[in-house]
Design a protein around this motif. Structure first.
Motif, short mmCIF file in Angstrom:
data_model
loop_
_atom_site.label_atom_id
_atom_site.label_comp_id
_atom_site.label_asym_id
_atom_site.label_seq_id
_atom_site.Cartn_x
_atom_site.Cartn_y
_atom_site.Cartn_z
N ASP A 9 1.10 -1.33 -0.07
CA ASP A 9 -0.06 -0.10 -0.17
C ASP A 9 0.85 1.27 0.09
N GLY A 10 1.75 1.10 0.73
CA GLY A 10 2.68 2.55 0.89
C GLY A 10 3.54 2.52 -0.41
N LEU A 11 4.00 1.64 -1.21
CA LEU A 11 4.62 1.70 -2.35
C LEU A 11 3.50 2.46 -3.36
N LYS A 12 2.38 2.04 -3.25
CA LYS A 12 1.26 2.45 -4.38
C LYS A 12 1.13 3.88 -4.10
N ARG A 13 0.91 4.12 -2.87
CA ARG A 13 0.71 5.79 -2.59
C ARG A 13 2.05 6.66 -2.91
N LEU A 14 3.12 5.89 -2.69
CA LEU A 14 4.33 6.68 -2.96
C LEU A 14 4.45 7.03 -4.34
N SER A 15 4.20 5.81 -5.36
CA SER A 15 4.25 5.96 -6.73
C SER A 15 3.22 7.14 -7.14
N ALA A 16 2.09 7.13 -6.57
CA ALA A 16 0.96 8.21 -7.09
C ALA A 16 1.35 9.56 -6.54
N SER A 17 2.44 9.90 -5.48
CA SER A 17 3.07 10.84 -4.99
C SER A 17 3.94 11.65 -5.80
N ARG A 18 4.26 11.02 -6.94
CA ARG A 18 5.38 11.65 -7.71
C ARG A 18 5.10 12.97 -8.29
N THR A 19 6.04 13.82 -8.51
CA THR A 19 5.51 15.21 -9.32
C THR A 19 6.43 15.45 -10.25
N ASP A 20 6.58 16.21 -11.02
CA ASP A 20 7.19 16.36 -12.25
C ASP A 20 8.53 17.19 -11.81
N ASP A 21 8.75 17.88 -11.00
CA ASP A 21 9.94 18.63 -10.89
C ASP A 21 10.91 17.77 -9.70
N VAL A 22 10.47 16.77 -9.28
CA VAL A 22 11.39 16.14 -8.26
C VAL A 22 11.46 14.61 -8.38
N SER A 23 12.75 14.05 -8.93
CA SER A 23 12.77 12.88 -9.34
C SER A 23 13.28 11.74 -8.12
N PHE A 24 12.67 10.70 -8.02
CA PHE A 24 13.45 9.84 -6.84
C PHE A 24 13.21 8.49 -7.23
N ASP A 25 14.28 7.64 -6.58
CA ASP A 25 14.17 6.11 -7.10
C ASP A 25 13.80 5.24 -5.73
N VAL A 26 13.51 4.12 -5.94
CA VAL A 26 12.84 3.42 -4.65
C VAL A 26 13.64 2.08 -4.33
N THR A 27 14.20 1.97 -3.09
CA THR A 27 14.74 0.74 -2.75
C THR A 27 13.84 -0.09 -1.54
N VAL A 28 13.50 -1.43 -1.62
CA VAL A 28 12.94 -1.94 -0.60
C VAL A 28 14.11 -3.09 -0.04
N VAL A 29 14.49 -2.97 1.21
CA VAL A 29 15.27 -3.84 1.78
C VAL A 29 14.47 -4.71 2.54
N ASP A 30 14.34 -6.09 2.17
CA ASP A 30 13.59 -6.97 2.81
C ASP A 30 14.24 -7.77 4.01
N ASN A 31 13.89 -7.81 5.37
CA ASN A 31 14.60 -8.17 6.33
C ASN A 31 14.47 -9.70 6.50
N ALA A 32 14.38 -10.48 5.50
CA ALA A 32 14.04 -11.88 5.69
C ALA A 32 12.59 -12.26 6.14
N SER A 33 11.68 -11.63 5.43
CA SER A 33 10.17 -11.62 5.79
C SER A 33 9.70 -13.11 5.43
N SER A 34 8.68 -13.52 6.45
CA SER A 34 8.33 -14.86 6.26
C SER A 34 6.74 -14.61 5.78
N ASP A 35 6.42 -13.80 5.33
CA ASP A 35 4.93 -13.34 4.69
C ASP A 35 4.68 -13.02 3.18
N GLY A 36 5.98 -13.34 2.52
CA GLY A 36 5.93 -13.21 1.18
C GLY A 36 6.31 -11.71 0.88
N SER A 37 6.54 -11.01 1.49
CA SER A 37 6.67 -9.49 1.18
C SER A 37 7.49 -9.23 -0.02
#
Length: 325
Positions: free
Chosen positions: A21-49
């Protein structure tokens, strides 16, 4: 490909739906004047994250860790994977409202002397949860915890910054890692987060060390996230981790004598709460079983154990990042 303005780093641990959900909201929050990339670090989750992020967000850089290394060390691995001029640390339980990445970057670009920035952290109803910024730990605050006065009299809760309206810009001693923008050069000079902290107080430690280098953390109220809080921990487990972080901080930053007094006050506060539960029947006040916390006092008083991971020049951390995806 040009260098992005911001590299967003999200450390995920068994928070699959919140992360997506956070990634969806983050993607929707993009603007034309500020660029950003995204890295997700998964800490060995057991829930399929990790698999879910890889399937639904192929554009996101995914770092899969084989074991849970904790939040700060996870951040360190994520930061070196991106190249943005600034780094935005965002918890999976911190969902963007509006355009927080752009708001934080615009403010930082206009006011570069601060080095560290945060926005407002909100309850789902839009009210401020007061977790975006903090005062530094103090003996007065620990007296407030030991006596219970901290919850009744603001003067005994200086860490909570009583009286500060988060809707106004203000320099603060420390900001929360759930939404923290840091100038990359400053992050590199600090060597990232101190790896001894597994969880909690690592953001306070970073801000303390940054202030010694001239940084002045600041709240940018135009940037906001909805903050669930505590999504990865049970109540007793979370409280024990919080206390371990606090114990580690005072041991690392205070004199031995002052640290012993702080630990004594923490122990007194936990003990009185455990007695209140046992004698007065106040079971699980505020969702915490304080008798369980009391039984673990030797663990949390010792703080987090030292780890065989010295804090190197930050560029060297890149060698420890496993292959993404």
């Amino acid at each position: 490909m040009s260098r992005p303005d911001v590299s967003v780093v999200i450390v995920s641990y068994n928070t699959r739906e919140l992360t997506l959900d956070g990634l969806k909201r983050l993607s929707a929050s993009r603007t034309d004047d500020v660029s950003f990339d995204v890295t997700v670090v998964d800490n060995a989750s057991s829930d399929g994250s990790a698999d879910a992020v890889a399937a639904e967000f192929p554009e996101v850089r995914l770092v899969r860790l084989p074991v849970n290394v904790g939040w700060g060390r996870g951040v360190n691995r994520g930061v070196v994977a991106g190249t943005g001029r600034y780094v935005l640390l965002l918890n999976p339980d911190a969902a963007p409202v509006g355009h927080p990445v752009a708001e934080l970057f615009r403010f930082a670009r206009a006011h570069p002397r601060h080095g560290i920035y945060t926005g407002r952290t909100l309850h789902p109803d839009g009210t401020d949860d007061r977790y975006s910024c903090w005062g530094l730990p103090s003996l007065r605050g620990y007296v407030g915890f030991a006596t219970g006065l901290g919850s009744a009299i603001g003067w005994f809760d200086p860490e909570g910054l009583p009286g500060y309206d988060r809707r106004s810009v203000r320099e603060v001693p420390a900001v929360s890692g759930c939404c923290m923008l840091v100038e990359r050069d400053l992050f590199d000079r600090l060597g990232g987060f101190d790896p001894v902290y597994f969880l909690y107080s690592d953001d306070i430690d970073l801000c303390t060390r940054a202030a010694a280098l001239g940084a002045s953390p600041v709240v940018v109220p135009d940037a906001a996230v909805i903050h669930v809080g505590g999504a990865s921990s049970s109540s007793e487990g979370q409280r024990i981790k919080i206390l371990r972080g606090k114990a580690t901080y005072v041991r690392r930053h205070w004199s031995p004598g002052r640290a012993r007094v702080a630990l004594g006050l923490m122990t007194t506060g936990v003990g009185l709460r455990a007695v209140g539960k046992t004698l007065l029947g106040r079971d699980r006040a505020r969702g915490v079983d304080w008798t369980a916390v009391w039984r673990e006092r030797r663990t949390w008083r010792a703080g987090w154990p030292e780890v065989d991971e010295p804090r190197p020049p930050h560029s060297a951390l890149l060698e420890n990042v496993p292959t993404a995806r």
